[in-house]
Design a protein around this motif. Structure first.
Motif, PDB file in Angstrom:
ATOM      1  N   VAL A  90       0.503  41.960  -6.512  1.00 30.01           N
ATOM      2  CA  VAL A  90       0.477  41.548  -7.914  1.00 30.01           C
ATOM      3  C   VAL A  90       1.054  40.152  -8.146  1.00 30.01           C
ATOM      4  O   VAL A  90       0.820  39.569  -9.188  1.00 30.01           O
ATOM      5  N   HIS A 102       2.100  57.852  -5.244  1.00 25.51           N
ATOM      6  CA  HIS A 102       1.732  57.252  -6.522  1.00 25.51           C
ATOM      7  C   HIS A 102       2.885  56.430  -7.073  1.00 25.51           C
ATOM      8  O   HIS A 102       4.013  56.560  -6.628  1.00 25.51           O
ATOM      9  N   MET A 103       2.559  55.635  -8.076  1.00 24.82           N
ATOM     10  CA  MET A 103       3.582  54.848  -8.753  1.00 24.82           C
ATOM     11  C   MET A 103       4.253  53.881  -7.794  1.00 24.82           C
ATOM     12  O   MET A 103       5.452  53.655  -7.851  1.00 24.82           O
ATOM     13  N   ILE A 104       3.485  53.377  -6.854  1.00 26.91           N
ATOM     14  CA  ILE A 104       4.037  52.390  -5.930  1.00 26.91           C
ATOM     15  C   ILE A 104       3.463  51.041  -6.291  1.00 26.91           C
ATOM     16  O   ILE A 104       2.245  50.898  -6.440  1.00 26.91           O
ATOM     17  N   LYS A 105       4.348  50.079  -6.455  1.00 29.59           N
ATOM     18  CA  LYS A 105       3.866  48.747  -6.796  1.00 29.59           C
ATOM     19  C   LYS A 105       4.086  47.844  -5.592  1.00 29.59           C
ATOM     20  O   LYS A 105       5.203  47.705  -5.115  1.00 29.59           O
ATOM     21  N   ASP A 106       2.997  47.289  -5.096  1.00 32.22           N
ATOM     22  CA  ASP A 106       3.102  46.371  -3.969  1.00 32.22           C
ATOM     23  C   ASP A 106       3.206  44.957  -4.534  1.00 32.22           C
ATOM     24  O   ASP A 106       2.238  44.394  -5.014  1.00 32.22           O
TER      25      ASP A 106
END
Ligand code: SF4
Ligand code: SF4
Ligand code: SF4
Lengths: 65, 316
Positions: free
Chosen positions: A64, A56-60
């Motif tokens: 974006v 969780h809390m992974i930003k690709d």
């Protein structure tokens, strides 16, 4: 001591939203407690390794941008 | 309801014409039904526009922040609790505040009302003691108020103001019968993986407009963490990590202060239920430190206090 209350609430909150319990660790270690520090870091590393990579809390950025 | 509104107007006119306060902060009737909005009466004439209804969903304590001069605020239970919070957080002095206290009838969720009339335009809502008469073209229906309460009003435990300089109408019962502990923290019963999915589901429509923050009387920071650029604590995208960071941290900043007034949920244009986060903290603070925010002037905020025997079994 204030931190103790804040961490208690923060830990509950993060676990409440689904961060696995083993990912969060809190410890009191004084600057004179080298051995405790070493042991704690080893234990934390082990626990987190056992859980595997974060889910969780992974930003690709590619998604974006 | 109208009788209360009339008394509020009279009190406001008196306070303004006697020069006791510079402004009376209350609610005015919205331009469309069910959308009462915050109103600032500076003159006795303007006080005529004040109203009181089932749709006074903004928390007026917000508007006292950084406002010079003496102010009067129309306050039901939750608003008064947030006023107490602000006094305890040294935002203004009790002497600069005049509280026009009102027992809250329990506010109504306009979304719940609208959902009962899908595709139809509601043109008028008439208040009756325990009912709402909802009218539109070709339909008219009487709803039980309790059935369309905002969820926070259903479990409210403090409908009467905790401080008041003048009480409008009668002091009424404190609760509505809902049990906060039954509905607070709805994800507690799930396993971690499901909790995360539930949170994503709850927040998926968030457009990061910050209306929830802007409506909240706790969020009065000069620069909010989401607006800071150096360092940038929280990304600006609608990516799930950024959205979750915003909501988790905002909830955490409200720890020990949130009165469950519901203004955040009422303000959200997307109907997001962010109280699922704040209610967890509210419940924890009660369980761990026996504290309810805003109940007493002079009470120390629990996050700025400690006791030697505070729970610490999570610290190794
Ligand atoms: S979310 Fe936090 S930083 Fe932003 S206004 Fe609210 S309390 Fe302040
Ligand atoms: S977080 Fe929401 S419910 Fe809590 S005080 Fe702020 S507006 Fe009210
Ligand atoms: S008001 Fe609603 S849409 Fe806007 S930031 Fe808050 S939760 Fe997201």
């Amino acid at each position: 001591m204030f931190a103790r209350r804040r961490f208690a609430v923060l830990k509950n909150l993060l676990e409440y939203v689904g961060i696995e319990p083993g990912r969060l660790h809190f410890s009191w270690i004084s600057s004179a407690e080298a051995e405790k520090f070493q042991k704690t870091v080893a234990a934390v590393t082990e626990d987190v390794k056992a859980l595997g990579p974060a889910q969780h809390m992974i930003k690709d950025i590619r998604k974006v941008a | 309801m109208e009788a209360i509104a009339q008394k509020i107007r009279e009190a406001a006119k008196r306070l303004l014409s006697e020069g006791k306060v510079d402004v009376v902060i209350g609610y005015a009737k919205g331009t469309v039904p069910m959308r009462e909005y915050p109103y600032f009466a500076y003159t006795p004439e303007e006080a005529e526009n004040l109203t009181w209804s089932s749709f006074c969903c903004n928390n007026l304590a917000l508007y006292t922040i950084r406002r010079p001069g003496r102010m009067a605020v129309v306050a039901q239970g939750c608003v008064s609790r947030n006023l107490v919070n602000l006094i305890n957080e040294n935002q203004f002095k009790r002497d600069d505040l005049y509280v026009i206290g009102v027992n809250s009838p329990g506010m109504v969720d306009r979304r719940k009302v609208q959902a009962l009339f899908p595709g139809k335009t509601i043109t008028e809502v008439i208040e009756e003691p325990e009912h709402l008469l909802v009218k539109g073209q070709g339909f008219e229906e009487r709803l039980e108020r309790k059935k369309v309460f905002r969820s926070n009003c259903l479990t409210c435990v403090q409908r009467n103001p905790v401080i008041s300089d003048e009480m409008i109408g009668e002091v009424g019962p404190e609760g509505h019968g809902g049990n906060i502990d039954k509905v607070a923290a709805p994800w507690e019963k799930l396993v971690p993986a499901e909790r995360w999915t539930e949170m994503q589901e709850t927040l998926k429509d968030c457009i990061r407009c910050y209306a929830c923050r802007d409506a909240c009387p706790l969020c009065y920071c000069h620069v909010c963490f989401v607006d800071e650029a150096q360092p940038q604590w929280c990304g600006k995208t609608q990516d799930e990590a950024d959205v979750a960071t915003f909501h988790i941290l905002r909830a955490f900043h409200c720890a020990g202060r949130c009165t469950d007034c519901g203004a955040c949920e009422s303000a959200c244009p997307q109907g997001i239920k962010m109280r699922r986060l704040t209610s967890k903290i509210e419940k924890d603070i009660r369980a761990l430190y026996g504290y309810r925010p805003g109940m007493e002037i002079g009470a120390q905020p629990p996050m700025s206090l400690f006791k030697p025997n505070d729970p610490q079994d999570f610290i190794k």
